[in-house]
Design a protein around this motif. Structure first.
Motif, PDB file in Angstrom:
ATOM      1  N   HIS A 574     -10.575   2.923   1.323  1.00 57.95           N
ATOM      2  CA  HIS A 574     -10.033   2.680  -0.018  1.00 57.95           C
ATOM      3  C   HIS A 574      -8.651   3.316  -0.164  1.00 57.95           C
ATOM      4  CE1 HIS A 574      -9.956   2.641  -4.484  1.00 57.95           C
ATOM      5  NE2 HIS A 574     -10.630   1.491  -4.300  1.00 57.95           N
ATOM      6  N   SER A 575      -8.484   4.526   0.372  1.00 56.19           N
ATOM      7  CA  SER A 575      -7.189   5.209   0.316  1.00 56.19           C
ATOM      8  C   SER A 575      -6.144   4.458   1.126  1.00 56.19           C
ATOM      9  CB  SER A 575      -7.344   6.645   0.813  1.00 56.19           C
ATOM     10  OG  SER A 575      -6.084   7.293   0.933  1.00 56.19           O
ATOM     11  N   GLN A 576      -6.502   3.958   2.321  1.00 55.25           N
ATOM     12  CA  GLN A 576      -5.561   3.200   3.172  1.00 55.25           C
ATOM     13  C   GLN A 576      -5.076   1.939   2.467  1.00 55.25           C
ATOM     14  OE1 GLN A 576      -7.139   4.319   7.690  1.00 55.25           O
ATOM     15  NE2 GLN A 576      -7.437   2.289   6.879  1.00 55.25           N
ATOM     16  N   LEU A 577      -6.015   1.249   1.811  1.00 49.71           N
ATOM     17  CA  LEU A 577      -5.654  -0.020   1.181  1.00 49.71           C
ATOM     18  C   LEU A 577      -4.826   0.172  -0.075  1.00 49.71           C
ATOM     19  CD1 LEU A 577      -9.090  -1.823   1.668  1.00 49.71           C
ATOM     20  CD2 LEU A 577      -6.947  -2.372   2.834  1.00 49.71           C
ATOM     21  N   MET A 578      -5.046   1.275  -0.797  1.00 48.49           N
ATOM     22  CA  MET A 578      -4.312   1.479  -2.042  1.00 48.49           C
ATOM     23  C   MET A 578      -2.927   2.073  -1.820  1.00 48.49           C
ATOM     24  SD  MET A 578      -7.198   2.812  -4.736  1.00 48.49           S
ATOM     25  CE  MET A 578      -5.925   3.054  -5.975  1.00 48.49           C
ATOM     26  N   GLY A 582       1.546   6.194   5.030  1.00 51.17           N
ATOM     27  CA  GLY A 582       2.913   6.664   4.914  1.00 51.17           C
ATOM     28  C   GLY A 582       3.650   6.812   6.229  1.00 51.17           C
ATOM     29  N   ASN A 583       3.044   6.396   7.373  1.00 48.57           N
ATOM     30  CA  ASN A 583       3.692   6.520   8.686  1.00 48.57           C
ATOM     31  C   ASN A 583       4.405   5.210   9.045  1.00 48.57           C
ATOM     32  OD1 ASN A 583       2.651   9.158   9.062  1.00 48.57           O
ATOM     33  ND2 ASN A 583       0.693   8.282   9.740  1.00 48.57           N
ATOM     34  N   SER A 584       5.669   5.338   9.421  1.00 50.17           N
ATOM     35  CA  SER A 584       6.461   4.132   9.715  1.00 50.17           C
ATOM     36  C   SER A 584       5.974   3.404  10.978  1.00 50.17           C
ATOM     37  CB  SER A 584       7.939   4.518   9.869  1.00 50.17           C
ATOM     38  OG  SER A 584       8.089   5.473  10.922  1.00 50.17           O
ATOM     39  N   TRP A 585       5.302   4.105  11.875  1.00 45.33           N
ATOM     40  CA  TRP A 585       4.860   3.483  13.122  1.00 45.33           C
ATOM     41  C   TRP A 585       3.504   2.775  12.981  1.00 45.33           C
ATOM     42  CZ3 TRP A 585       5.013   8.890  12.543  1.00 45.33           C
ATOM     43  CH2 TRP A 585       3.759   9.526  12.399  1.00 45.33           C
ATOM     44  N   CYS A 586       2.888   2.856  11.814  1.00 43.60           N
ATOM     45  CA  CYS A 586       1.529   2.357  11.625  1.00 43.60           C
ATOM     46  C   CYS A 586       1.454   0.854  11.891  1.00 43.60           C
ATOM     47  CB  CYS A 586       1.051   2.664  10.197  1.00 43.60           C
ATOM     48  SG  CYS A 586      -0.638   2.109   9.895  1.00 43.60           S
ATOM     49  N   ARG A 587       0.373   0.455  12.600  1.00 46.72           N
ATOM     50  CA  ARG A 587       0.126  -0.964  12.898  1.00 46.72           C
ATOM     51  C   ARG A 587      -1.281  -1.383  12.480  1.00 46.72           C
ATOM     52  NH1 ARG A 587       3.065  -3.757  16.596  1.00 46.72           N
ATOM     53  NH2 ARG A 587       1.147  -4.635  17.512  1.00 46.72           N
ATOM     54  N   GLY A 596       3.178  -3.205   3.712  1.00 49.25           N
ATOM     55  CA  GLY A 596       4.361  -3.098   2.868  1.00 49.25           C
ATOM     56  C   GLY A 596       4.070  -3.322   1.402  1.00 49.25           C
ATOM     57  N   ARG A 597       2.827  -3.262   0.982  1.00 47.51           N
ATOM     58  CA  ARG A 597       2.471  -3.430  -0.415  1.00 47.51           C
ATOM     59  C   ARG A 597       1.176  -2.670  -0.688  1.00 47.51           C
ATOM     60  NH1 ARG A 597      -1.628  -7.169  -0.784  1.00 47.51           N
ATOM     61  NH2 ARG A 597      -1.911  -8.497   1.073  1.00 47.51           N
ATOM     62  N   GLU A 598       1.086  -2.080  -1.891  1.00 50.70           N
ATOM     63  CA  GLU A 598      -0.110  -1.349  -2.280  1.00 50.70           C
ATOM     64  C   GLU A 598      -1.046  -2.251  -3.080  1.00 50.70           C
ATOM     65  OE1 GLU A 598       1.227   2.034  -4.464  1.00 50.70           O
ATOM     66  OE2 GLU A 598       2.029   3.055  -2.697  1.00 50.70           O
ATOM     67  N   MET A 599      -2.341  -1.915  -3.066  1.00 47.41           N
ATOM     68  CA  MET A 599      -3.359  -2.705  -3.760  1.00 47.41           C
ATOM     69  C   MET A 599      -3.922  -1.901  -4.925  1.00 47.41           C
ATOM     70  SD  MET A 599      -5.439  -4.340  -0.540  1.00 47.41           S
ATOM     71  CE  MET A 599      -6.355  -5.441  -1.631  1.00 47.41           C
ATOM     72  N   ASP A 600      -4.408  -2.620  -5.934  1.00 47.86           N
ATOM     73  CA  ASP A 600      -5.075  -1.940  -7.039  1.00 47.86           C
ATOM     74  C   ASP A 600      -6.473  -1.539  -6.613  1.00 47.86           C
ATOM     75  OD1 ASP A 600      -7.081  -4.180  -8.147  1.00 47.86           O
ATOM     76  OD2 ASP A 600      -5.164  -5.104  -7.550  1.00 47.86           O
ATOM     77  N   ALA A 601      -7.114  -0.709  -7.378  1.00 47.95           N
ATOM     78  CA  ALA A 601      -8.408  -0.136  -7.005  1.00 47.95           C
ATOM     79  C   ALA A 601      -9.476  -1.199  -6.836  1.00 47.95           C
ATOM     80  CB  ALA A 601      -8.838   0.904  -8.044  1.00 47.95           C
TER      81      ALA A 601
END
Length: 683
Positions: A574-578, A582-587, A596-601
């Motif tokens: 849930h934290s990852q999706l919202m 914060g790491n630029s290398w994340c895949r 590149g976009r956050e989700m609502d709860a």
């Protein structure tokens, strides 16, 4: 075009590398030869063809060699250049070719044996004269020492020496050849064509055939004429047809190796009547598996005419004229046997005409089916003129019966003129030079010499040297492997295995390598972390994660139904999706930072329930998790994917990861590691 050139030179020092009959002349000699050739008068124009009709296309005009300006093209310098070498002091002479034009001005360098033959010494004067020699067609040699019987194959030894080192042969000179460290001498006794004093032997031993084209040949009795034919298309069989002109008889032998002879061949035709035909099907193992070249060697051996019709019209020179043609044989022609003459084999196409047909009756004498209305007339004529052989059933005229013969040793039958040759070829007495085998049959002798003869030359599969194969191997294992005695002995040498450092005998290297390959292909693939973004090794936990990825979810208290574990994993998703990691290398596909976009709860909770089911917590088959990892792990994952794509899926992803770990992320080294260590995917 002929020209005249001669010069006198001083004999220079002979060098050890001068073998055969080739001399070294100065460069000024080449210039003088070119000038003499250019100054020679041109050849006379060809005589007009009396059959040429300028108004008809049936006979085209003779071709003339004219340049673009309409002048006759200059003739090229003869090749090879042949010279007469004469000692003016004693008038001894011989002939030679030329190796190169690099001697000092005014000097000629001559092989040592030639200086000895002409009684020349360094500093003597010698005359060199250009002489156009005829192409040699036949040569006779006489050994000068009694030890010549030690030579394993006279023809092969002489042909090899002449082809490599000699351009000419002169009657009366001594030819020295070597077998191993021993030297043998042969005197050149006779040469042809006449007058046979000297001949050029370059490109004269073998004639070249072209597929589908008929060629003419002439062979002297009891000698060979050899042909070569290039067969690039091994998908089709070939048919070789040789037709001698009567009176005359020939044998045809064919092999994939040179020299080919009555004693050394693979296919042969020893018939006495009719065309000599040999069919080699595409499926023949000796033909289909030939790898060293695409050339077939054909030998035509001349025999004296044996037919009853031979009379004074025979060639007084003891020669046989014949035609030869080689063509592809695409279909399986059952009328021809491999390596034998044409024979009729019963089939639907060769049945007796009108057999058991209505209105026909079989003749009791000749077996033909004759119309019933004429059977009486046919029978009267047939019994009066024809007779049927009691042994073979052949029908012939009564006057031909006395010339009909049956072999007492086999089923051969035919004209009496075939008896002598048949008995010589199939019921004579032949002993191999190895003195361990004797047989009455020439084909059986040839089979022995190309298979198990101790004197057969092979290229050892271990030392790669041309050697005699020797007797069969002395133990059962080597016999099953098809090793001869030399290979059995040579293969006992040991070599160190580069993979396991074990000492292995050469003949066991293949089996030892297969053992390593079996071990390689049956390796258990390393199990990777169930986290799809991680490439570390899987650990023993209910999520199938590596120890590092499972650390944040370890619960110190008892949790038999994994409720607390599920809660922690759900909160992480849930934290990852919202908000993301914060790491630029994340895949991570299920991370807001990568997307590149956050989700609502609410939306995050809905997606979280779907990927939470993929974890299959506690399941034996394992599941998939989607957790963010550090930069180093992400980089290794990307490199593993690149390596997997470069290898085109030949190796599993788990092995690509292990290769990178073993070679410390060196891609080129990882490719080599995979090719040497990792098992390939089975198709």
């Amino acid at each position: 075009m002929t020209f005249a050139w001669s010069a006198t030179f001083t004999v220079g020092a002979a060098t050890a590398h001068l073998k055969g009959d080739k001399i070294i002349l100065p460069h000024t000699a080449l210039e003088a030869i070119i000038q003499a050739h250019a100054a020679a008068p041109p050849p006379p124009p060809p005589l007009p063809d009396p059959s040429y009709d300028p108004t008809s296309w049936d006979h085209p005009p003779p071709q003339q060699t004219l340049d673009s300006n309409g002048f006759r093209k200059p003739q090229e310098l003869p090749s090879p250049l042949t010279f007469q070498i004469r000692n003016p002091a004693n008038r001894l002479l011989t002939h030679s070719g030329v190796k190169e034009f690099s001697a000092e001005d005014g000097q000629v360098r001559i092989p040592a044996w030639m200086m000895e033959s002409l009684s020349l010494a360094v500093g003597d004067q010698v005359m060199v004269k250009f002489t156009a020699l005829p192409k040699g067609t036949w040569a006779k040699f006489r050994p000068i020492t009694a030890d010549y019987m030690e030579i394993l194959d006279f023809r092969a030894l002489l042909e090899s020496a002449l082809r490599s080192n000699y351009t000419t042969l002169t009657k009366g000179e001594v030819l020295k050849v070597h077998q191993g460290a021993k030297e043998f001498g042969f005197v050149v006794e006779e040469l042809k064509p006449e007058p046979g004093e000297a001949v050029c032997i370059t490109d004269t031993d073998l004639e070249t055939l072209k597929i589908g084209s008929e060629s003419q040949g002439r062979i002297i009795m009891e000698t060979y004429q050899r042909w070569t034919v290039d067969i690039p298309n091994r998908a089709s069989g070939v048919q070789i047809v040789v037709e001698p002109r009567e009176p005359g008889d020939v044998d045809v032998v064919v092999s994939t190796r040179s020299p080919v002879s009555l004693h050394d061949h693979i296919w042969a035709n020893f018939e006495s009547l009719g065309p000599r035909s040999i069919l080699i099907p595409a499926a023949d193992p000796d033909y289909a598996t030939q790898q060293d070249s695409n050339v077939l060697h054909i030998g035509v051996y001349g025999r004296s005419p044996s037919t009853a019709s031979s009379d004074s019209s025979s060639n007084s020179a003891g020669e046989v004229d014949y035609t030869i043609i080689v063509r592809y044989q695409d279909g399986e022609d059952t009328s021809l046997e491999t390596g034998a003459a044409t024979k009729s084999i019963p089939s639907a196409a060769t049945d007796i005409p009108n057999k058991n047909a209505a209105g026909y009756q079989e003749c009791t004498n000749c077996g033909s089916w004759i119309p019933e209305r004429t059977i009486m007339l046919h029978s009267n004529f047939c019994f009066r003129n024809n007779v049927k052989c009691d042994r073979c059933g052949d029908v012939m005229r009564k006057e031909e019966l006395e010339n009909h013969f049956h072999c007492d040793h086999c089923e051969k039958h035919g004209h009496v003129s075939e008896r002598k040759k048949h008995m010589e070829v199939y019921h004579g007495w032949y002993q191999c030079t190895c003195e361990t085998y004797e047989t009455p049959s020439l084909p059986e002798l040839a089979r022995h010499r190309r298979t198990i003869c101790p004197e057969r030359f092979i290229i050892c599969r271990y030392c790669h040297i041309l050697v005699q194969q020797g007797a069969p191997a002395s133990n059962a294992r080597d016999l099953i492997r098809g090793l001869c005695s030399h290979e059995s002995y040579c293969g006992d040498r040991t070599i160190q295995c580069q993979k396991c450092t074990q000492m292995v005998s050469l003949k066991d290297v293949q089996v030892h390598a297969q053992h390593h390959e079996y071990q390689r292909q049956n390796q258990t693939a390393p199990l990777l972390c169930s986290n799809q973004n991680c490439v570390r090794t899987k650990s023993t936990n209910v999520l199938g994660l590596c120890q590092l990825c499972f650390g944040p979810y370890w619960v110190p208290t008892e949790d038999p139904k994994h409720q607390k574990l599920v809660q922690r994993l759900a909160r992480k998703y849930h934290s990852q999706l919202m908000s993301g990691c914060g790491n630029s290398w994340c895949r991570n596909q299920h991370c807001a930072t990568f997307r590149g976009r956050e989700m609502d709860a609410t939306s995050a909770a809905t997606e979280m329930m779907g990927i939470l089911k993929e974890a299959k917590i506690g399941s034996a088959e394992g599941g998939q998790t989607w957790l963010c990892v550090d930069e180093g792990t992400t980089r290794k994952k990307v490199m593993a994917e690149l390596l997997f794509e470069d290898m085109k899926g030949v190796y599993a992803m788990e092995w690509c990861v292990k290769a990178l770990e073993a070679e410390k992320t060196d891609l080129e080294a990882a490719v080599q590691w995979l090719n040497l260590q990792a098992p390939r995917k089975r198709k």
